[in-house]
Design a protein around this motif. Structure first.
Motif, PDB file in Angstrom:
ATOM      1  N   TYR A   6       0.858  -1.194   0.000  1.00  0.00           N
ATOM      2  CA  TYR A   6       0.000   0.000   0.000  1.00  0.00           C
ATOM      3  C   TYR A   6       0.893   1.243   0.000  1.00  0.00           C
ATOM      4  O   TYR A   6       1.770   1.395   0.850  1.00  0.00           O
ATOM      5  CB  TYR A   6      -0.895  -0.012   1.243  1.00  0.00           C
ATOM      6  CG  TYR A   6      -1.871   1.128   1.288  1.00  0.00           C
ATOM      7  CD1 TYR A   6      -3.149   0.992   0.750  1.00  0.00           C
ATOM      8  CD2 TYR A   6      -1.517   2.353   1.847  1.00  0.00           C
ATOM      9  CE1 TYR A   6      -4.056   2.054   0.777  1.00  0.00           C
ATOM     10  CE2 TYR A   6      -2.413   3.417   1.875  1.00  0.00           C
ATOM     11  CZ  TYR A   6      -3.669   3.256   1.333  1.00  0.00           C
ATOM     12  OH  TYR A   6      -4.563   4.308   1.357  1.00  0.00           O
ATOM     13  N   HIS A   7       0.702   2.119  -0.967  1.00  0.00           N
ATOM     14  CA  HIS A   7       1.438   3.393  -1.001  1.00  0.00           C
ATOM     15  C   HIS A   7       0.441   4.538  -0.799  1.00  0.00           C
ATOM     16  O   HIS A   7      -0.656   4.503  -1.378  1.00  0.00           O
ATOM     17  CB  HIS A   7       2.178   3.568  -2.327  1.00  0.00           C
ATOM     18  CG  HIS A   7       3.347   2.627  -2.474  1.00  0.00           C
ATOM     19  ND1 HIS A   7       4.630   2.979  -2.109  1.00  0.00           N
ATOM     20  CD2 HIS A   7       3.427   1.351  -2.906  1.00  0.00           C
ATOM     21  CE1 HIS A   7       5.451   1.955  -2.331  1.00  0.00           C
ATOM     22  NE2 HIS A   7       4.741   0.949  -2.810  1.00  0.00           N
ATOM     23  N   VAL A   8       0.822   5.517  -0.022  1.00  0.00           N
ATOM     24  CA  VAL A   8      -0.117   6.602   0.303  1.00  0.00           C
ATOM     25  C   VAL A   8      -0.168   7.597  -0.861  1.00  0.00           C
ATOM     26  O   VAL A   8       0.853   8.211  -1.202  1.00  0.00           O
ATOM     27  CB  VAL A   8       0.331   7.329   1.594  1.00  0.00           C
ATOM     28  CG1 VAL A   8      -0.602   8.494   1.914  1.00  0.00           C
ATOM     29  CG2 VAL A   8       0.363   6.348   2.762  1.00  0.00           C
ATOM     30  N   THR A   9      -1.335   7.729  -1.451  1.00  0.00           N
ATOM     31  CA  THR A   9      -1.461   8.671  -2.571  1.00  0.00           C
ATOM     32  C   THR A   9      -2.439   9.804  -2.259  1.00  0.00           C
ATOM     33  O   THR A   9      -2.672  10.669  -3.088  1.00  0.00           O
ATOM     34  CB  THR A   9      -1.949   7.940  -3.850  1.00  0.00           C
ATOM     35  OG1 THR A   9      -3.129   7.221  -3.533  1.00  0.00           O
ATOM     36  CG2 THR A   9      -0.884   7.004  -4.389  1.00  0.00           C
ATOM     37  N   GLU A  68       3.115  10.967  -8.883  1.00  0.00           N
ATOM     38  CA  GLU A  68       2.204  11.684  -9.803  1.00  0.00           C
ATOM     39  C   GLU A  68       0.761  11.639  -9.281  1.00  0.00           C
ATOM     40  O   GLU A  68       0.055  12.636  -9.293  1.00  0.00           O
ATOM     41  CB  GLU A  68       2.218  11.035 -11.198  1.00  0.00           C
ATOM     42  CG  GLU A  68       3.574  11.036 -11.889  1.00  0.00           C
ATOM     43  CD  GLU A  68       3.814  12.266 -12.755  1.00  0.00           C
ATOM     44  OE1 GLU A  68       3.165  13.284 -12.498  1.00  0.00           O
ATOM     45  OE2 GLU A  68       4.658  12.184 -13.665  1.00  0.00           O
ATOM     46  N   LYS A  69       0.361  10.451  -8.806  1.00  0.00           N
ATOM     47  CA  LYS A  69      -1.010  10.287  -8.319  1.00  0.00           C
ATOM     48  C   LYS A  69      -1.235  11.160  -7.072  1.00  0.00           C
ATOM     49  O   LYS A  69      -2.267  11.822  -6.945  1.00  0.00           O
ATOM     50  CB  LYS A  69      -1.251   8.815  -7.971  1.00  0.00           C
ATOM     51  CG  LYS A  69      -2.692   8.419  -8.049  1.00  0.00           C
ATOM     52  CD  LYS A  69      -2.851   6.909  -8.036  1.00  0.00           C
ATOM     53  CE  LYS A  69      -4.296   6.555  -7.796  1.00  0.00           C
ATOM     54  NZ  LYS A  69      -4.490   5.189  -7.411  1.00  0.00           N
ATOM     55  N   ALA A  70      -0.253  11.164  -6.177  1.00  0.00           N
ATOM     56  CA  ALA A  70      -0.384  11.963  -4.953  1.00  0.00           C
ATOM     57  C   ALA A  70      -0.432  13.453  -5.293  1.00  0.00           C
ATOM     58  O   ALA A  70      -1.185  14.212  -4.682  1.00  0.00           O
ATOM     59  CB  ALA A  70       0.788  11.664  -4.011  1.00  0.00           C
ATOM     60  N   ARG A  71       0.357  13.854  -6.291  1.00  0.00           N
ATOM     61  CA  ARG A  71       0.311  15.281  -6.689  1.00  0.00           C
ATOM     62  C   ARG A  71      -1.052  15.632  -7.277  1.00  0.00           C
ATOM     63  O   ARG A  71      -1.610  16.689  -6.974  1.00  0.00           O
ATOM     64  CB  ARG A  71       1.430  15.577  -7.693  1.00  0.00           C
ATOM     65  CG  ARG A  71       1.398  17.036  -8.172  1.00  0.00           C
ATOM     66  CD  ARG A  71       2.642  17.442  -8.913  1.00  0.00           C
ATOM     67  NE  ARG A  71       2.892  16.614 -10.072  1.00  0.00           N
ATOM     68  CZ  ARG A  71       3.982  16.699 -10.821  1.00  0.00           C
ATOM     69  NH1 ARG A  71       4.934  17.579 -10.497  1.00  0.00           N
ATOM     70  NH2 ARG A  71       4.161  15.921 -11.854  1.00  0.00           N
ATOM     71  N   ALA A  72      -1.587  14.715  -8.101  1.00  0.00           N
ATOM     72  CA  ALA A  72      -2.908  14.980  -8.702  1.00  0.00           C
ATOM     73  C   ALA A  72      -3.972  15.085  -7.610  1.00  0.00           C
ATOM     74  O   ALA A  72      -4.886  15.907  -7.689  1.00  0.00           O
ATOM     75  CB  ALA A  72      -3.255  13.862  -9.675  1.00  0.00           C
ATOM     76  N   ASN A  73      -3.840  14.273  -6.552  1.00  0.00           N
ATOM     77  CA  ASN A  73      -4.844  14.276  -5.473  1.00  0.00           C
ATOM     78  C   ASN A  73      -4.710  15.474  -4.544  1.00  0.00           C
ATOM     79  O   ASN A  73      -5.680  15.910  -3.950  1.00  0.00           O
ATOM     80  CB  ASN A  73      -4.721  13.012  -4.616  1.00  0.00           C
ATOM     81  CG  ASN A  73      -5.254  11.790  -5.334  1.00  0.00           C
ATOM     82  OD1 ASN A  73      -6.056  11.911  -6.249  1.00  0.00           O
ATOM     83  ND2 ASN A  73      -4.791  10.616  -4.939  1.00  0.00           N
TER      84      ASN A  73
END
Ligand code: SF4
Length: 587
Positions: free
Chosen positions: A196-199, A259-264
């Motif tokens: 699990y990676h925190v996004t 990238e996903k964390a930045r988008a969120n």
């Protein structure tokens, strides 16, 4: 006042399990912990459960202001032994009996819940030696929680009276029940790409400038889990032994997570998290790739051997202001703890960082096994020499007492408060005018006792809720297991012949140390013999240790061999570069 974004809210009556994830330390430390955010994210992905945060000194959740007593499960994340005090204080304040026996269910209930929540604990301290707090906790998670987290919650839901059915949890891996004192094998995440990676991290904002001190240590950033585990084998480092082997997340996966964390969240700053981030096999590609994608990068600490000019330049380019390195001691002692890094390399890094205008923070240890008074004098000169390289940048030093830890080659050692105090006194005098921070020797003693001792320490912890415990009380538990007169077990007796053989081996094998160090080793071992003559039941390397039921997977003889090498100032090559040295983990 701190404001948060991305907090997960649910309706208490719509979930089956209310889970309090408790961090018995300050908010800024809690929110800097990747593990704490992972548990929060994983549980809240389930529709049937709501994980809320409770952070010291509060005993109500951040999310719904609910008191601890209202939860089904209370889970303590124990990263530091000193947090045991805060844990008990929180339970007491929440009006939950601190001892497990006082929470036992007396009657059958017609509802699922008992009077009190199920109390579980995990994290490095709980994993390495749960014994000192074993009278307070119902269930310990030994290792990393993620692989069994969902099964754990499913099982909890299935059981009619979970608190009365603790033994059912033994069907899961990595569970230690103090009420049973079962043998347990550590559990860890095997594949970082499927972990699990925190996004969608929680973002904290300070209302006023003065509130900024409460913000997470790395500021608001994407915590990128580059790797877990470290097999370099520094002989004092507990997490290096607890979380082996080295497990890396693939480069592309890391870019995707960022990238996903930045988008969120809109965050651009990335903190690289791992036991030894600069050891990541593609560190230059990672930093360059993140910079090319428009991220800023920070990294908490770097392994000296793997710092390159390239990575320093990249870090500077991404806005890093400070780098932290840990030379630990002067060269011979550094080698004895398996950090065979030559001074030339250390001074090269310091020079490069200074040329780039980067500030430096350097960590040192005192109280190492072979350390003499002469070594401490040399250490003072060494620090002065580094300080003299300071230009416009700042160079700060932190000097901490070595705390022997379970599952390391130093696990048999004691803690000598008097010795540490006198060394600190000398260094303080010698290093006047230099920015040096010393950790408290007394806190070191307490940390040692809470790390390496058994169930009996629980009484002192409990007493500390109402009384100030005098240092003498802690000092009664400061002796190690190699030379300790408190043994009742005949199995623990080692003969003086064995010690003499050890000394002879140490000296004959020792080809790289100077004469004063050899004499010191000899003196120390002689002192052991003298003491052993007046003791009944002398402890030795075969003694039973309080954490004997906690199997983290290391070969029994491996730690003993590594211990011998400390006295011989002998290096063990890193298994990622040289051959496997058969520590036992990758069976
Ligand atoms: S078993 Fe060998 S390869 Fe695996 S961590 Fe231990 S030393 Fe390294």
């Amino acid at each position: 006042m701190i404001y948060e974004k991305n907090v997960i809210m649910k309706r208490p009556l719509k979930v089956d399990i209310r889970f309090a994830s408790v961090y018995p330390n300050l908010y800024k430390t809690a929110m800097s912990s990747l593990g704490y955010q992972i548990i929060y994210g994983m549980i809240n992905e389930r529709k049937d459960s709501w994980c809320e945060r409770v952070v010291y000194p509060d005993t109500r959740s951040i999310e719904s202001n609910s008191p601890l007593k209202d939860f089904d499960i209370i889970s303590f994340s124990l990263q530091y032994e000193q947090d045991y005090f805060n844990m008990l204080e929180m339970l007491k304040k929440a009006e939950i009996p601190i001892r497990r026996k006082d929470r036992e269910v007396k009657n059958d209930f017609d509802k699922k819940k008992s009077d009190y929540p199920l109390i579980i604990a995990g994290g490095p301290c709980a994993t390495s030696n749960p014994m000192p707090i074993s009278d307070f906790i119902d269930i310990f998670i030994i290792g990393e929680f993620e692989p069994i987290l969902n099964d754990f919650l499913d099982l909890y839901k299935k059981l009619k009276y979970p608190i009365k059915q603790l033994e059912s949890f033994l069907s899961l891996k990595g569970i230690y029940l103090p009420s049973v004192n079962n043998k347990v094998k550590r559990i860890i995440v095997k594949d970082m790409d499927h972990a699990y990676h925190v996004t969608n991290p929680i973002i904290a904002k300070a209302e006023k400038k003065e509130d900024e001190d409460f913000l997470p240590v790395f500021g608001n950033s994407i915590l990128l889990n580059v790797s877990r585990g470290c097999t370099r084998g520094c002989r004092f480092c507990m997490s290096g032994y607890l979380y082996r082997p080295l497990r890396e997340t693939k480069l592309q996966k890391l870019f995707d997570v960022a990238e996903k964390a930045r988008a969120n969240t809109g965050l651009k700053k990335v903190s690289l998290i791992g036991a030894a981030v600069s050891d990541y096999s593609k560190i230059d590609e990672l930093i360059k790739g993140l910079l090319d994608r428009g991220f800023q990068i920070s990294t908490p600490s770097m392994r000296i051997e793997s710092i390159t000019t390239k990575s320093l330049n990249f870090l500077k380019r991404s806005g890093a202001k400070t780098i932290t390195i840990a030379p630990e001691s002067i060269y011979p002692l550094r080698k004895s703890i398996n950090k065979n890094i030559h001074d030339e390399k250390i001074f090269e890094i310091i020079k490069k960082a200074t040329d780039l205008g980067l500030n430096l923070k350097l960590y040192f240890l005192i109280g190492l096994i072979n350390e003499t008074k002469e070594d401490i004098k040399e250490l003072a000169l060494y620090i002065k020499k580094i300080h003299s390289l300071k230009d416009k940048n700042s160079i700060k030093f932190s000097i901490n007492p070595l705390i022997p830890k379970p599952h390391t080659p130093m696990q048999w050692e004691g803690y000598d408060l008097k010795d540490i105090k006198s060394k600190i006194k000398h260094l303080k005098k010698e290093l006047k005018g230099i920015d040096v921070k010393f950790d408290s020797p007394k806190m070191g003693l307490i940390q040692y006792v809470l790390s390496c001792k058994g169930r009996e320490v629980g009484n002192i912890l409990e007493k500390s809720l109402d009384l100030k415990i005098p240092v003498k009380e802690w000092e009664k538990h400061s002796k190690g297991y190699y030379n300790n007169k408190n043994s009742n077990s005949n199995n623990n007796i080692i003969s003086n012949n064995n010690i003499n053989n050890d000394i002879n081996n140490n000296i004959s094998n020792n080809i790289s140390t100077n004469a004063s160090n050899i004499n010191n080793v000899l003196d120390k071992e002689k002192e052991n013999i003298n003491n052993s003559n007046i003791m009944t039941g002398v402890l030795g390397l075969e003694t039973k240790l309080p954490w004997e039921n906690i199997d983290i997977g290391l070969n029994e003889n491996f730690l003993k061999e590594e211990r011998k090498k400390i006295f011989n100032y002998e290096n063990t090559e890193w298994c990622q570069k040289a051959s496997c040295y058969k520590c036992g983990i990758c069976k």
